[in-house]
Write a protein that holds these residues in place. Sequence first.
Motif, PDB file in Angstrom:
ATOM      1  N   GLN A  22       0.844  -1.185   0.000  1.00  0.00           N
ATOM      2  CA  GLN A  22       0.000   0.000   0.000  1.00  0.00           C
ATOM      3  C   GLN A  22       0.881   1.237   0.000  1.00  0.00           C
ATOM      4  N   LEU A  26      -2.140   5.743   3.846  1.00  0.00           N
ATOM      5  CA  LEU A  26      -2.256   4.568   4.713  1.00  0.00           C
ATOM      6  C   LEU A  26      -0.919   3.846   4.799  1.00  0.00           C
ATOM      7  N   TYR A  50     -14.163  -8.029  17.274  1.00  0.00           N
ATOM      8  CA  TYR A  50     -13.244  -8.732  16.372  1.00  0.00           C
ATOM      9  C   TYR A  50     -12.446  -7.817  15.451  1.00  0.00           C
ATOM     10  N   ASP A  51     -12.518  -6.553  15.675  1.00  0.00           N
ATOM     11  CA  ASP A  51     -11.897  -5.591  14.794  1.00  0.00           C
ATOM     12  C   ASP A  51     -11.828  -4.302  15.579  1.00  0.00           C
ATOM     13  N   PRO A  52     -10.761  -3.571  15.659  1.00  0.00           N
ATOM     14  CA  PRO A  52      -9.446  -3.828  15.054  1.00  0.00           C
ATOM     15  C   PRO A  52      -8.669  -4.967  15.730  1.00  0.00           C
ATOM     16  N   VAL A  53      -7.484  -5.214  15.162  1.00  0.00           N
ATOM     17  CA  VAL A  53      -6.614  -6.243  15.697  1.00  0.00           C
ATOM     18  C   VAL A  53      -5.438  -5.563  16.404  1.00  0.00           C
ATOM     19  N   THR A  63      -2.559  -1.102  16.992  1.00  0.00           N
ATOM     20  CA  THR A  63      -3.825  -1.660  16.521  1.00  0.00           C
ATOM     21  C   THR A  63      -4.070  -1.239  15.078  1.00  0.00           C
ATOM     22  N   LEU A  64      -4.650  -2.146  14.327  1.00  0.00           N
ATOM     23  CA  LEU A  64      -4.967  -1.934  12.915  1.00  0.00           C
ATOM     24  C   LEU A  64      -6.374  -2.450  12.653  1.00  0.00           C
ATOM     25  N   ARG A  65      -7.053  -1.826  11.726  1.00  0.00           N
ATOM     26  CA  ARG A  65      -8.337  -2.397  11.321  1.00  0.00           C
ATOM     27  C   ARG A  65      -8.086  -3.587  10.409  1.00  0.00           C
ATOM     28  N   ASN A  67      -9.443  -4.309   7.605  1.00  0.00           N
ATOM     29  CA  ASN A  67      -9.287  -3.970   6.184  1.00  0.00           C
ATOM     30  C   ASN A  67      -7.960  -3.283   5.898  1.00  0.00           C
ATOM     31  N   GLU A  68      -7.265  -2.820   6.941  1.00  0.00           N
ATOM     32  CA  GLU A  68      -5.920  -2.291   6.754  1.00  0.00           C
ATOM     33  C   GLU A  68      -4.896  -3.425   6.847  1.00  0.00           C
TER      34      GLU A  68
END
Lengths: 80, 733
Positions: A22, A26, A50-53, A63-65, A67-68
């Motif tokens: 990417q 982002l 269950y989101d973000p991770v 932490t990231l989403r 979809n990221e």
Amino acid sequence: MSRMMLRQMKKNQRGTIVAVKQGGELGRRIRDMGLVPGTEITIRGRAPLYDPVALRVMGSVLTLRNNEADFIEVEVQPET
Amino acid sequence: MSAELKIALAGNPNSGKTTLFNALTGSRQHVGNYPGVTVEKKEGVYRLEDKKINIVDLPGTYSLTAYSEEEVVARDFLIFEKPQIIVNIIDAANLQRNLYLTTQFFELGIPVIIALNMIDAARDRGIEIKADRLAEFLGVPVVPIIARTGFGTQKLMEEAARQAARKKEWHPKPISYGEDLDSTLLDLEEKISAGNFLTMYPSRWAAIKYLENDQQIISRGRAENGALSAELEKKVAAVSQHLLETMETYPEAMVADHRYGYIKGILQKGVISHKYDQDRLYTSDRIDKVLTNRFLGPLFMAVVLFGLYTFTFTYSELPVSWLETLFGQISLVVEQVLPDGPLKSLIISGIIDGVGGVLGFVPLIMFMFFGIAILEDSGYLARVAFMLDRIFRVFGLNGSSVMAYILSGGIAGGCAVPGVMATRTLRSPKERMATLLTAPFMNCGAKLPVLALFIGAFFSENKAHYMFFFTILSWLVALVLAKLLRVTVLRGESTPFVLELPPYRFPTLKGLLIHTWEKTWQYIKKAGTVILGISIIIWAMMTYPGLSESEKGKFALQRQEVEAAYPAMVVAGGNMALSEAEATERSRLLDSIDRAEANATLRYSVAGRVGIALERVSFLAGFDWRTNIALIGGVAAKEVILSTLGTAYSLGGDDQEKNGSLAEILASDPGWNPVKALSVLLFISYYAPCFVTVVCITREAGSWKWGAFSMVFNTLFAFVLAVLVYQIGSLLF
């Protein structure tokens, strides 16, 4: 050794980032936080929905989403 | 010899920068803004023997891209204000990631000294860092410190002063970014130097920014020399194409990779040793296992938020009542000392009531900010953002919006002004706009007293429950309207949410106190200036124009009639001309005349006329003209609502009621009932933000249109809601 996207990783799984596919903002933000190829990560857990991770990266927790996390390819270490 | 030095304090968020700044400058701080933007600029002074060291606390950033306002502010400050040295604070437990920012200072070439912070916490984690080796390989001084205890800070400042006094030139450190980029970089650098292009920046740095596709630098370059900029951009495009074809990567990614590579190279030379496995569970992780647990996490979060309420409201009750008594006493003294007339009226109704009403709530606000500071400094607030992100995304926002909402009053109080400013941390303009337009729906510290008073007067049995209910409702309203905005006027993609969860830390008392005091002082300043002025204006609106002489004469005549009917009996010794019943009747009649005159005066005043005119619409929601006056005042500042209502009732009410508090007056007024109170409360919660907030929204959004939008949109929404509640409520009860 198997490669997968970060989203597919399970809790406590470890691996090494091989690619961040990417550019743009982002991508830059991900790299600024230390998520670059060669970095070891461990999945720490996920938020109640269950989101973000949450990941352990070089001693800190990011932490990231999901979809990221889809842009980050990881070489996963086999379970020991 | 006395010398003045200017140093900049820079570092990542969560590196302990604020703690160090507080430790160094203590109370000698000044908070302002960077020109043109609303990023906070904190400055302070540290005295080292005879030297005065001015410290500027740069915003905490991970990088120096043009990617957020904070980063732009930080790098512009470094480039244009040229501090003699940067004190780069680094979390020792997080060396590798923190040094990423350092490499960017190296690229700029500005002198740097590293403050290696929290070496104690790092040691607890089994991390041992050889500061001298690190200094040797980085080529800059490294001073281990523990900011929270003050360990090493004196040495740090001595070293910084020594370095700064050397008046070093800036020497950009040539970090290699790989063969392809290095050759392009050399090429670009030559062209930049030869063309005398962007001379305010070091040429190599400008070249790197071109490679990184940095929009701020490129647009400056285009403005300065379009042809040369186009040439540079073409070269960058060529190498980008090459990288994409050969390695599936981008120049900016390569640059970042090599910066990390440079750091790794240094750390591998025996600088750092880990006693334990890096994945070992630390205390912080163990706490997180519970606090961000799928089931326990949200439960705990609700308890924490509710606990903050209880804390804020219960413990502040006593000091609030002290202040109320104090201002009551001052009024009483003025009442006795000054002769009747406009001056007395101005001082009591305009100044003491206005300012006292605001200052009386200072303890409440202090307790609230103290609580928020604990959540923030301990690291829990980041967990809240983490846990809530998924929910916020549903409404077209992101987890970072929670900060703006909480600051605006998502947790008991706050203020929409810092809340709106906090939206700067949001990357996407759309999510940011949606957050900043809806943040004012939260119950800010100024609405809180209004809520507290009405709830106390009408729903006193379950005060805490009602406060909680109103907060939850504010969240719902803000989120639903944010979603509405995001699917209508603010349609668009969502933005990245890469967030750091800092380890849990015990907040330092000093940090908490400074934080609390700063915020409280902001509130007091607002109260002391804007609100005092507005309070006086409103007083004047409610007093002038006074009744005509003939009108006054009518009331005087009525009084004379009453006095004639019940002749006064002032002879000592009890030669009573009146029976007790007659005396009571006499004073009752005189009171009602006073009340009628006061009412007539208020109705005749500017405010009364506006309020009455609005009654034609506002009756739908149950508001009478007095409420209308207060609501108009509330657009200026929400704090004014209570003081205006107080003024409206103390001017218009009778003597016995004057002595009672506003809450009692309202509770006993037949014109008020719980349904009307609810309708007014809802309207106050959601109508037009105060002027200061509108000004901030305008500034943040970059256009008056958005400021005006928020006033009109919010007022319409609030009115519709209030009308619905009042009409339905009146039918049911």
